[in-house]
Design an enzyme around this catalytic site. Structure first.
Site, mmCIF file in Angstrom:
data_model
loop_
_atom_site.group_PDB
_atom_site.id
_atom_site.type_symbol
_atom_site.label_atom_id
_atom_site.label_comp_id
_atom_site.label_asym_id
_atom_site.label_seq_id
_atom_site.Cartn_x
_atom_site.Cartn_y
_atom_site.Cartn_z
ATOM 1 N N LYS A 175 -10.527 -4.716 -24.988
ATOM 2 C CA LYS A 175 -9.578 -4.621 -26.101
ATOM 3 C C LYS A 175 -8.149 -4.489 -25.577
ATOM 4 O O LYS A 175 -7.807 -3.508 -24.925
ATOM 5 C CB LYS A 175 -9.892 -3.398 -26.976
ATOM 6 C CG LYS A 175 -9.131 -3.447 -28.295
ATOM 7 C CD LYS A 175 -9.064 -2.130 -29.011
ATOM 8 C CE LYS A 175 -7.871 -1.307 -28.614
ATOM 9 N NZ LYS A 175 -6.554 -1.893 -28.940
ATOM 10 N N CYS A 221 4.705 2.405 -16.221
ATOM 11 C CA CYS A 221 4.250 3.755 -15.903
ATOM 12 C C CYS A 221 4.759 4.212 -14.539
ATOM 13 O O CYS A 221 4.739 5.394 -14.245
ATOM 14 C CB CYS A 221 2.731 3.802 -15.941
ATOM 15 S SG CYS A 221 2.009 2.496 -14.938
HETATM 16 P P1 NDP Z 1 -1.978 4.186 -25.747
HETATM 17 O O1 NDP Z 1 -2.680 5.267 -25.057
HETATM 18 O O2 NDP Z 1 -1.410 4.438 -27.088
HETATM 19 O O3 NDP Z 1 -2.891 2.898 -25.889
HETATM 20 C C1 NDP Z 1 -3.536 2.266 -24.821
HETATM 21 C C2 NDP Z 1 -4.722 1.471 -25.343
HETATM 22 O O4 NDP Z 1 -5.699 2.386 -25.865
HETATM 23 C C3 NDP Z 1 -4.386 0.530 -26.492
HETATM 24 O O5 NDP Z 1 -5.201 -0.615 -26.415
HETATM 25 C C4 NDP Z 1 -4.741 1.373 -27.690
HETATM 26 O O6 NDP Z 1 -4.963 0.619 -28.842
HETATM 27 C C5 NDP Z 1 -6.011 2.054 -27.220
HETATM 28 N N1 NDP Z 1 -6.345 3.266 -27.940
HETATM 29 C C6 NDP Z 1 -5.557 4.058 -28.706
HETATM 30 N N2 NDP Z 1 -6.275 5.069 -29.237
HETATM 31 C C7 NDP Z 1 -7.550 4.926 -28.794
HETATM 32 C C8 NDP Z 1 -8.763 5.665 -28.993
HETATM 33 N N3 NDP Z 1 -8.808 6.762 -29.738
HETATM 34 N N4 NDP Z 1 -9.888 5.222 -28.388
HETATM 35 C C9 NDP Z 1 -9.863 4.127 -27.602
HETATM 36 N N5 NDP Z 1 -8.747 3.372 -27.396
HETATM 37 C C10 NDP Z 1 -7.600 3.779 -27.971
HETATM 38 O O7 NDP Z 1 -0.848 3.712 -24.713
HETATM 39 P P2 NDP Z 1 0.294 2.676 -24.972
HETATM 40 O O8 NDP Z 1 -0.277 1.348 -25.362
HETATM 41 O O9 NDP Z 1 1.299 3.328 -25.860
HETATM 42 O O10 NDP Z 1 0.872 2.508 -23.475
HETATM 43 C C11 NDP Z 1 1.805 3.360 -22.948
HETATM 44 C C12 NDP Z 1 1.156 4.407 -22.064
HETATM 45 O O11 NDP Z 1 0.378 3.790 -21.057
HETATM 46 C C13 NDP Z 1 2.179 5.230 -21.335
HETATM 47 O O12 NDP Z 1 1.844 6.593 -21.405
HETATM 48 C C14 NDP Z 1 2.064 4.762 -19.901
HETATM 49 O O13 NDP Z 1 2.466 5.687 -18.942
HETATM 50 C C15 NDP Z 1 0.636 4.402 -19.792
HETATM 51 N N6 NDP Z 1 0.434 3.459 -18.708
HETATM 52 C C16 NDP Z 1 -0.206 3.874 -17.572
HETATM 53 C C17 NDP Z 1 -0.361 3.023 -16.495
HETATM 54 C C18 NDP Z 1 -1.101 3.438 -15.268
HETATM 55 O O14 NDP Z 1 -1.499 2.568 -14.508
HETATM 56 N N7 NDP Z 1 -1.316 4.708 -15.016
HETATM 57 C C19 NDP Z 1 0.173 1.656 -16.537
HETATM 58 C C20 NDP Z 1 0.798 1.323 -17.778
HETATM 59 C C21 NDP Z 1 0.912 2.209 -18.821
HETATM 60 P P3 NDP Z 1 -3.754 0.535 -29.918
HETATM 61 O O15 NDP Z 1 -2.660 -0.187 -29.256
HETATM 62 O O16 NDP Z 1 -4.356 -0.184 -31.018
HETATM 63 O O17 NDP Z 1 -3.402 1.955 -30.257
#
Ligand code: NDP
Length: 470
Positions: free
Chosen positions: A163, A272
């Protein structure tokens, strides 16, 4: 094949540069995850038994097809995310190609150990794919991070339910079309679009999905971990960061300054790995501050289709979150040295979501602004006197993803690298990546490692086979 969501509902998809909806995407739920799972489950037996060279060939073909359509992919990524087209062309899409190419090769070199008990027995380790696995990725580097999970999962012989973020679904959709064109067998990769709290959640609680590889926010990672734990799923969590960029007075100044502009504001600061807390040795502080502010004020923010330094941030909500974090910083006594506001871009982008690159000074290391992730074009600058002091500052946060150290003193660089609490330490560089290295964070930045053989270990189960010598 492409199918609509069971709910028949859709979600609007926005172009952040114009603030307008430009497509709709399926609002999938647990019923679609069930269908995806059952397709993946059926496909597992034959996919996992294919010789690795054959699986590798599929991955190579997918890489070639994305590469052939680089322009289309880059434009789609830019429109969906707000990032400049040139950045998607130079970084995001080539990296997605590299992810498939890299794991097509890596899997052919992936082995396992054996242990001899002289005169008694020989043990060897079988590394077998897990079955159906789940990949969930965020919106900041959409195809780059989506394929960083999917490629190794498939290479190792798993079938996948994946997803993308519903905020940036377009290149995942284009990828599904490419996989169909490349003849990837049915059910091997199942891309499900929709909200995290519906489709993503259904993946975390599905008893048949053996592992979840997740990249996203720390709060979401915590929810997924809590839901997946009772089912004993394998978890790889790549979460947020609040990374230190530590600059000593003996740094190669010009190189450091140009790289610091990038590590602060690349992709609108929505990486990130961005160095959002900049610590500068006191004797260099005044000079650095003047030059950094000047360079930042010269950055061009605007229409991502043009040759700009920064495009739009990903959504209106996210823009408002960034602006409210800047307000918090001012409330905490921070002085804005550059930026600080929303930008209104003229022409077709006048309703777009743009934020000025922002530098804040005068805040203590332990205030909210310096402890919480902002994930936008916002950095703080702070002076320090000694190595010990800056290590304390750097390690004071709950995160531990990456860190950057600028010094020409190799002894100091090694001492700092050993003591800093982070999964990645860049010395005199930033975001220089070798895909063979372990990638991930410590503390609240995550659990597990991606990249190289680490991720192939994650996506396989080791089985010990012990043979007794007669
Ligand atoms: P989110 O945590 O909001 O979302 C990440 C993914 O998880 C999306 O596909 C989201 O879907 C999905 N998701 C949200 N809620 C749930 C749930 N309850 N159960 C399962 N899946 C869920 O992150 P963002 O998209 O806002 O990305 C930004 C964040 O990602 C920042 O905190 C950043 O630091 C981190 N990040 C970390 C990296 C790393 O390698 N450590 C690299 C890049 C980013 P939906 O969009 O529909 O909510």
């Amino acid at each position: 094949r492409l199918v609509g969501p069971t709910s028949r509902q859709t979600i609007p998809n926005y172009d952040p540069a114009t603030g307008r909806t430009y497509s709709t995407i399926p609002d999938s739920d647990h019923r679609d995850i069930e269908k995806a799972y059952s397709a993946a489950e059926k496909a597992f037996s034959s996919w996992s038994r294919l010789p690795v060279q054959d699986r590798a060939k599929y991955l190579d073909n997918i890489a070639r097809a994305i590469d052939k359509n680089l322009k289309v992919f880059a434009q789609a990524e830019s429109r969906d995310n707000g990032k400049p087209v040139w950045l998607a062309t130079k970084v995001d899409i080539p990296r997605a190609v590299a992810n498939f190419r890299f794991f097509a090769q890596a899997i052919t070199q992936f082995g396992s150990e054996s242990f001899s008990m002289p005169g008694e027995a020989i043990n060897y380790t079988l590394r077998q794919p897990l079955g159906v696995v789940g990949c969930i990725s965020p919106w900041n580097l959409p195809l780059y991070l989506f394929t960083w999970k999917i490629a190794p999962a498939l290479a190792a012989g798993n079938t996948v339910v994946a997803k993308p973020s519903e905020v940036t679904p377009m290149t995942a959709f284009l990828l599904s079309k490419i996989c169909i064109e490349c003849g990837l067998p049915k059910g091997v990769l199942n891309i499900v679009h929709g909200f995290g709290h519906k489709a993503g959640d259904a993946m975390s609680v599905h008893p048949g999905i053996k592992a979840i590889s997740f990249t996203g926010g720390t709060a979401t990672g915590r929810i997924i971990a809590a839901k997946a734990a009772p089912l004993f799923k394998k978890l790889s969590l790549e979460l947020g960061g609040k990374n230190p960029n530590i600059i000593f007075a003996d740094a190669d100044y010009d190189k450091m300054l140009s790289t610091t502009i990038r590590s602060s504001f690349a992709n609108q600061g929505q990486i990130c790995l961005c160095g959002s807390r900049i610590f500068v040795e006191e004797k260099l502080y005044t000079k650095f501050r003047a030059d950094f502010v000047k360079r930042t004020k010269n950055l061009v923010v605007g229409d991502p289709k043009k040759k700009v330094d920064l495009g739009a941030v990903v959504s209106e909500d996210h823009m408002n979150k960034i602006l409210s974090k800047i307000e918090t910083a001012v409330g905490e006594g921070g002085r804005i040295l550059a930026g600080g506001k929303r930008i209104r871009v003229s022409g077709r982008c006048r309703e777009g979501w743009f934020v000025e690159p922002t530098i804040i000074e005068g805040l203590p290391f332990n205030c909210l602004t310096n402890q919480e992730e902002i994930f936008g074009p916002v950095v703080t600058v702070m002076p320090f006197k000694t190595e010990e002091e800056v290590l304390d500052y750097a390690n004071s946060v709950s995160y531990g993803l990456s860190s950057t150290i600028w010094t020409q003193n190799i002894d100091r660089a090694n001492r700092m690298a050993e003591k800093i609490e982070a999964g990645i330490v860049w010395i005199n560089c930033w975001l220089l990546r070798d895909l063979r290295t372990p990638f991930g964070g410590v503390k609240h930045s995550g659990v597990g490692r991606e990249g190289g053989f680490e991720v192939l270990r994650f996506f396989t189960e080791p089985k010990n086979v012990c043979i007794k010598y007669i």
